[in-house]
Enzyme design. Sequence first.
Site, short mmCIF file in Angstrom:
data_model
loop_
_atom_site.label_atom_id
_atom_site.label_comp_id
_atom_site.label_asym_id
_atom_site.label_seq_id
_atom_site.Cartn_x
_atom_site.Cartn_y
_atom_site.Cartn_z
N GLU A 14 0.85 -1.18 0.00
CA GLU A 14 0.00 0.00 0.00
C GLU A 14 0.88 1.23 0.00
OE1 GLU A 14 -3.58 2.26 2.48
OE2 GLU A 14 -2.87 0.30 3.14
N LYS A 35 -3.55 21.98 -8.66
CA LYS A 35 -3.20 23.07 -9.57
C LYS A 35 -2.53 22.53 -10.84
CE LYS A 35 -2.64 26.51 -5.91
NZ LYS A 35 -1.72 27.48 -5.26
N ASP A 92 -10.63 10.96 -5.75
CA ASP A 92 -11.85 11.75 -5.81
C ASP A 92 -11.68 12.97 -6.71
OD1 ASP A 92 -10.06 12.48 -3.59
OD2 ASP A 92 -11.43 14.16 -3.30
N ASP A 129 -1.95 12.22 -3.33
CA ASP A 129 -2.02 13.68 -3.42
C ASP A 129 -2.43 14.07 -4.84
OD1 ASP A 129 -1.25 16.52 -3.71
OD2 ASP A 129 -0.41 16.23 -1.71
N GLU A 145 4.96 4.59 3.90
CA GLU A 145 4.58 5.94 4.31
C GLU A 145 5.84 6.66 4.81
OE1 GLU A 145 2.98 9.08 4.61
OE2 GLU A 145 1.26 7.72 4.48
N ASP A 171 10.21 6.61 0.53
CA ASP A 171 9.47 6.79 -0.72
C ASP A 171 9.27 5.46 -1.43
OD1 ASP A 171 9.44 7.54 -3.85
OD2 ASP A 171 8.56 9.12 -2.64
N LYS A 219 -10.62 8.74 5.45
CA LYS A 219 -11.05 10.10 5.81
C LYS A 219 -11.09 10.99 4.57
CE LYS A 219 -6.48 11.99 7.02
NZ LYS A 219 -5.68 12.69 8.08
N PHE A 220 -10.20 10.71 3.60
CA PHE A 220 -10.20 11.49 2.37
C PHE A 220 -11.47 11.24 1.57
CE2 PHE A 220 -5.70 10.85 3.40
CZ PHE A 220 -5.28 12.17 3.46
N GLU A 221 -11.91 9.99 1.54
CA GLU A 221 -13.14 9.67 0.82
C GLU A 221 -14.35 10.28 1.52
OE1 GLU A 221 -15.44 5.86 -1.19
OE2 GLU A 221 -13.75 5.52 0.18
#
Length: 236
Positions: free
Chosen positions: A64, A143, A175, A139, A89, A116, A211-213
């Site tokens: 992941e 922009k 998203d 991420d 992570e 990374d 939480k992002f979803e």
Amino acid sequence: METVDQVRQAGVFSHVRRSVRMTVGQKRVWETDWPVLGRKLEELPPGDVDLAAWFGRAAPTVLEIGSGMGDATAQLAVAAPEVNHLAAEVYPAGLGQLMLWVERYGLDNVRLLQGDALDFLRDHVAPGTLAGVRIYFPDPWPKKRHHKRRLVTPPFAALVASRLRSGGTLHLATDWADYADRMLEVCEAEPLLRNQYDGWAPRPGWRPVTKFEARARAEGRVCRDLLYTKVTPTGS
């Protein structure tokens, strides 16, 4: 086609650097559990990591990329005890929180990498090794001038495909509509990946709501999933 090194030079990383303090509990498990569960990328010896030795067993391993605070990772590990779950992570507090989840649920099928994931895949994972790669809500770099920093690019897809075993899966979720379109375009162009659906995948019920979803839903953004399978090259 760009190489992974060229992508790195363009400023593409599998993470965003953050500076956040760890809680007392996170510091505790970092001191007690990290020596067994975790490894830092810069401390790995040259060559491929022996995943079976690290996990203490030979089992299908899913990587992941960007596990965040680890709640989804822990839920997936609880639901699939027969699978080795490797969470990559850079955010120490997130890794510490994941170790708290590991402690709470008594998990023995989770390992953690600080560093990374792009470099890890390139330098420490043998071709044809992984049963799956998951990238949930990376991420979006919304922009337009920052789009070149997005993780999912043709050379990245080629690298992931090369590290998947035949029949292995790549699961993406985002998203951001334009990023989803780009993910689809990139993966459709990779000859070693085959879409499991005709375009977007139905949202899998087994994928935890991050939480992002949840935030995206609250803000009215549509979340899209993509599921790909590694295919055997013709003539192999």
